[in-house]
Design a protein around this motif. Structure first.
Motif, short mmCIF file in Angstrom:
data_model
loop_
_atom_site.label_atom_id
_atom_site.label_comp_id
_atom_site.label_asym_id
_atom_site.label_seq_id
_atom_site.Cartn_x
_atom_site.Cartn_y
_atom_site.Cartn_z
N SER A 1 0.80 -1.23 0.00
CA SER A 1 0.00 0.00 0.00
C SER A 1 0.83 1.28 0.00
O SER A 1 0.27 2.37 0.00
N THR B 1 -10.38 -0.95 6.57
CA THR B 1 -9.27 -1.35 5.70
C THR B 1 -8.00 -1.62 6.51
O THR B 1 -6.91 -1.67 5.95
N PHE C 1 -8.03 2.59 -4.64
CA PHE C 1 -9.01 1.56 -4.98
C PHE C 1 -10.18 2.22 -5.72
O PHE C 1 -11.23 2.47 -5.14
N ALA D 1 -10.10 -3.38 -8.31
CA ALA D 1 -8.79 -2.97 -7.80
C ALA D 1 -8.60 -3.45 -6.37
O ALA D 1 -7.50 -3.88 -5.98
N LEU D 2 -9.67 -3.39 -5.58
CA LEU D 2 -9.60 -3.85 -4.20
C LEU D 2 -9.35 -5.35 -4.13
O LEU D 2 -8.50 -5.83 -3.37
N HIS E 1 -5.86 -6.29 -5.12
CA HIS E 1 -4.96 -6.00 -4.00
C HIS E 1 -5.00 -7.13 -2.97
O HIS E 1 -3.96 -7.56 -2.46
#
Length: 426
Positions: free
Chosen positions: A47, A258, A304, A309-310, A313
């Motif tokens: 990240s 998150t 994101f 995309a999340l 990841h």
């Protein structure tokens, strides 16, 4: 060989052999902390690019033209509400985006219920008693919140498909002091269980003596699958939809963050609830805050931009973590299978493995491991007040160590579990 079938001489000989191995482990000087389920450095590195996404004043403007460097927007910017709505399996308008910690949100939600009640009900603090159902083994920090507020905890067995619903339904039907239940519904802490559709429907529709009974739905591991197969197939029925279907639309509070997706100290947390519950939360929070860190919300939504995309990841997280969870299974299987010493879970996601030794051995196992340089979660932590009545459950947290360190730690753990088990027989 099952240790319960061994002769006394065999037990004595095996114990001497294990203690010799233990002394070698202790002399090696390993220092490893596995007491909490923390992401490892490699996960945090994933990240790092997010920190460079806001470089100019123009970068700090949300989709509605708001300058996120300034005050305002108590419940979160629209982009953040959409991101968290996906994780919470809800609509953006039913989402309240808070700060970095879902634990703080849960704590404050309990506090609001105690001080102000729920949608016009009597504040819980004015009642002669307040009780909560606590599926066990469970999350120690949930229990710590209740303990700090003086709320009585009622342990209920955690099964493979969720809490023992026969017992839950029996308790809530007759006792109006029972105001809530803690739930970690997907990849539960520490067992890794996923609540079945039947369990979710029974929770949402059960008859409760308390009209203001609330389900605290801590979906901390909602997208933390360890494989693509688990991500696609371990589908959790939405508690909100189930409650609406059962004509109990205000029964639930859903929480997520998150923290184990980006940065635990700088993530984004949110709550989803019915329109009535969200409206009351906004009204009560209006005296507490003007808004949370919108710049951090912006960083997350730019990193994101959509759910794909999340999930991409999270596949990177899984690639780091899956070998560690595989190693736990390999080591426990090789060292303890068929020994009669223990049983353990095989989670498809989340952050923990739940280990049950022989009754009366958990504290001794943890103590021995500490002497050999491996710090585990305290025995009993998975029970209210830190008191496991059988002293058998240990939460294994394999995420933070390297594979090499984890391998050594598991060898030590297996040795300690065997020693503790043999000592109980003697």
């Amino acid at each position: 060989m099952d240790i319960r079938e061994m002769s006394r001489n065999q037990i004595t000989d095996e114990l001497a052999h294990l203690k010799s191995s233990f002394e070698k482990y202790a002399a090696a000087g390993l220092k490893l902390d596995m007491s909490r389920g923390k992401p490892c450095a490699e996960q945090l590195d994933l990240s790092l690019p997010m920190l460079n996404l806001l470089q100019t004043a123009d970068d700090c403007i949300d989709e509605n033209g708001l300058d996120c460097r300034n005050y305002g927007v108590i419940d979160g910017i629209p982009e953040a509400k959409r991101l968290m709505a996906y994780m919470l399996d809800d609509k953006p308008e039913n989402v309240f985006v808070f700060g970095n910690s879902s634990l703080t949100v849960m704590y404050d939600t309990i506090a609001r219920c105690l001080d102000f009640g729920c949608l016009g009900s009597l504040p819980w603090a004015q009642l002669p008693c307040v009780k909560f159902i606590c599926p066990t083994p469970g999350y120690d920090r949930h229990f710590a919140i209740l303990e700090q507020f003086g709320i009585e905890m009622l342990p209920v067995a955690m099964l493979e498909d969720g809490p023992d619903m026969d017992e839950v339904e029996k308790l809530v039907a007759t006792d109006a002091c029972i105001k809530g239940i803690w739930c970690v519904p997907k990849y539960a802490n520490p067992t890794g269980a996923v609540y079945s559709d039947e369990t979710v429907r029974r929770l949402s529709s059960m008859k409760c003596a308390a009209e203001d009974f609330r389900i605290f739905w801590d979906n901390a591991y909602c997208i933390h699958a360890l494989s693509e197969d688990a991500q696609q197939n371990d589908v959790l029925l939405d508690i909100g939809a189930a409650c609406r279907e059962a004509n109990n639309p205000n029964r639930y509070f859903k929480f997520a963050s998150t923290s184990k997706i980006t940065f635990p100290g700088a993530g984004v947390a949110a709550m989803a609830a019915s329109a009535e519950n969200i409206a009351e939360t906004k009204r009560l929070c209006g005296a507490q805050m003007i808004g949370h860190d919108k710049l951090n919300q912006l960083r997350h939504v730019r990193f994101f931009p959509n759910k794909d995309a999340l999930l991409e990841h999270m596949q990177k997280h899984a690639a780091i973590l899956s070998p560690k969870f595989d190693l736990v299974q390999q080591k426990l299987e090789a060292g303890l299978s068929g020994s009669g010493v223990a049983s353990w879970t095989q989670p498809r996601g989340g952050y923990f493995v739940s280990f049950d030794g022989l009754p009366g051995t958990a504290k001794r196992t943890v103590e021995l491991a500490r002497e050999a340089g491996v710090v585990l979660t305290g025995a009993g932590a998975t029970w209210p007040h830190g008191s496991d009545p059988q002293d058998k459950n240990i939460r294994i947290a394999p995420t933070m160590p390297s594979l090499d360190d984890l391998s050594q730690a598991l060898d030590i753990f297996v040795c300690c579990a065997k020693i503790a088990a043999l000592e109980t027989l003697i």
